[in-house]
Structures are given as structure tokens and as C-alpha cells.
Design a protein around this motif. Structure first.
Motif, short mmCIF file in Angstrom:
data_model
loop_
_atom_site.label_atom_id
_atom_site.label_comp_id
_atom_site.label_asym_id
_atom_site.label_seq_id
_atom_site.Cartn_x
_atom_site.Cartn_y
_atom_site.Cartn_z
N ALA A 1 1.19 -1.25 0.11
CA ALA A 1 -0.14 -0.13 0.31
C ALA A 1 0.72 1.04 0.01
CB ALA A 1 -0.67 0.27 1.79
N PHE A 2 0.45 2.47 -0.05
CA PHE A 2 0.68 3.72 0.37
C PHE A 2 0.17 4.30 1.15
CE2 PHE A 2 3.09 7.28 -1.23
CZ PHE A 2 2.03 8.71 -1.67
N TYR A 3 1.68 4.78 2.29
CA TYR A 3 1.49 4.64 3.62
C TYR A 3 1.79 6.48 3.82
CZ TYR A 3 0.73 -0.50 4.49
OH TYR A 3 0.61 -1.65 4.83
N LEU A 4 0.84 7.24 4.78
CA LEU A 4 0.34 8.55 4.28
C LEU A 4 0.52 8.58 6.00
CD1 LEU A 4 -1.75 9.72 2.31
CD2 LEU A 4 0.73 10.44 1.88
N CYS A 5 1.49 9.90 6.33
CA CYS A 5 1.99 10.45 7.72
C CYS A 5 1.75 11.95 7.09
CB CYS A 5 3.61 10.47 8.25
SG CYS A 5 4.32 10.72 9.94
N ALA A 6 0.45 12.17 8.79
CA ALA A 6 1.11 13.56 8.52
C ALA A 6 0.97 14.27 9.80
CB ALA A 6 -1.16 13.42 8.54
N SER A 7 0.42 15.53 10.24
CA SER A 7 0.05 15.92 11.64
C SER A 7 -0.47 17.21 11.66
CB SER A 7 2.17 16.32 11.57
OG SER A 7 2.20 17.50 11.22
#
Lengths: 114, 116
Positions: B87-93
Motif C-alpha cells: 500500500a501507500f502509507y501517509l504520515c500527517a501532523s
């Protein structure tokens, strides 16, 4: 649990056509609403947001969205699309629950033909 | 420049191996998040953290683990227990946490994991 529905999965338009992408959410209380855009090869970026006040919200690049509380909707609109608007668009909601994390819709892929 | 840095951008792993995805932010944001993006499914929340040394499971936490030892860092480990890890993993803040958190997210560029 809160949920977000985007009914248009893939939309194809010609340049200068008008755009409206649907977004409905399931939570009945206070919500914060967002539209994010993901251009090809780029990271997700905020298009516009609604927290309170005027239900018609204007965002970047000529986009706007209208919050209609009675319909649990936050549809995205643009009067005249350009080829550069080709992207994937995500609606998201942060409901007034303890979770404090956005719930996203499944996304709408917009393809604008020159 | 301030932002969120995810590494590696592309990662390949064999079945049965654990892999850790890095996420670092210099925005001084309190809250951090991991999402997974799959075609036609949008973004689904894996884990989130509102404050250092605390994190909560999201909607699809099974087979994943996280830590939040520093404000700037929120690494995600994809374990061998995750049944479909490609999958494509996205980090956010997000700049605020708790009751003042409006939910507005700032995203990294993502990490694409492929399991061979």
C-alpha cells in the motif's frame, strides 16, 4: 462511527466545464469539514475547510464548497475546470467525538480533457 | 523549510519480514497520524498520537505498531501479521491536540511499500 461518502468515483470533464463533486457525512453533531487534493505525483494538500460561520467556503485555485447541514453535505464546486485540475479529490470530516482524527471518503478521480 | 519527511519513499520487503517506516516533522505539531491509501478506498486511519508517549488505534491497526518517544517522530512498523501490507502509507501532523484539534492535517509525501 462517522463515515464519509463520495458518490462520484471517476469524473471526466472537458476544459471550461463546471464541476460539482458530492460529499455526504454521517455524523449529526458539530463537524469540521475538509477537501483535500492530490495532484499526480504530489502529496495531499488542503483545498478548503469549514469550521463554522458562512456555509459557503472559498478555497485555493477557484474552488468552493457549500456546507448544507440539513443534507449532511459538503459538495465541492468549480465554475470552469482546467486541465491542471486533473487530480484525486478527497472529502474528510472531523466530528465532535473524542477521536480527533479525520475520516476520509474514498476519493474522486477527476480527469480534465483539453 | 518546515515540513514532514517520510522515508523511504519506496520499499520492498519479502513476506514474513517486519519493516519500519519513518516519519519526522519539524513543524512543532502536537498530533501525528498514519494513514493507508489504497485505490478506491481513500485514506484509512491506522494509528494516531495526540501527545508524546501516547497513541491510539485507528480503524485498521491490526498488524501495525507505532511509538511516539519524541514529539518530532512517529515511526510505523508493518509487521508480518499484516495480511495485505502492499500500500501507500501517509504520515500527517496537526498543530493542536485534544479538544482544540480541528483535524486539519499536513501530509508527508508518502512511502510506497511493496511486499514481494
Amino acid at each position: 462511527a462517522q463515515s464519509v461518502s463520495q458518490h462520484n468515483h471517476h469524473v471526466i470533464l472537458s476544459e471550461a466545464a463546471s464541476l460539482e463533486l458530492g460529499c455526504n457525512y454521517s455524523y449529526g453533531g458539530t463537524v469540521n469539514l475538509f477537501w483535500y487534493v492530490q495532484y499526480p505525483g504530489q502529496h495531499l494538500q488542503l483545498l478548503l475547510k469549514y469550521f463554522s460561520g458562512d456555509p459557503l467556503v472559498k478555497g485555493i485555485k477557484g474552488f468552493e464548497a457549500e456546507f448544507i447541514k440539513s443534507k449532511f453535505s459538503f459538495n465541492l464546486r468549480k465554475p470552469s475546470v482546467q486541465w491542471s485540475d486533473t487530480a484525486e479529490y478527497f472529502c474528510a470530516v472531523n466530528a465532535g467525538t473524542g477521536r480527533r482524527a479525520l475520516t476520509f471518503g474514498s476519493g474522486t478521480r477527476l480527469q480534465v480533457q483539453p | 523549510d518546515g515540513g514532514i519527511t517520510q522515508s523511504p519513499k519506496y520499499l520492498f520487503r519479502k513476506e514474513g519480514q517486519n519493516v519500519t517506516l519513518s516519519c519526522e516533522q519539524n513543524l512543532n505539531h502536537d498530533a501525528m497520524y498514519w494513514y493507508r491509501q489504497d485505490p478506491g478506498q481513500g485514506l484509512r486511519l491506522i494509528y494516531y498520537s495526540q501527545i508524546v508517549n501516547d497513541f491510539q488505534k485507528g480503524d485498521i491497526a491490526e498488524g501495525y505498531s507505532v511509538s511516539r518517544e519524541k514529539k518530532e517522530s512517529f515511526p510505523l512498523t508493518v509487521t508480518s501479521a499484516q495480511k495485505n501490507p502492499t500500500a501507500f502509507y501517509l504520515c500527517a501532523s496537526s498543530p493542536r491536540s485534544g479538544r482544540t484539534n480541528t483535524g486539519e492535517l499536513f501530509f508527508g509525501e508518502g512511502s510506497r511499500l511493496t511486499v514481494l
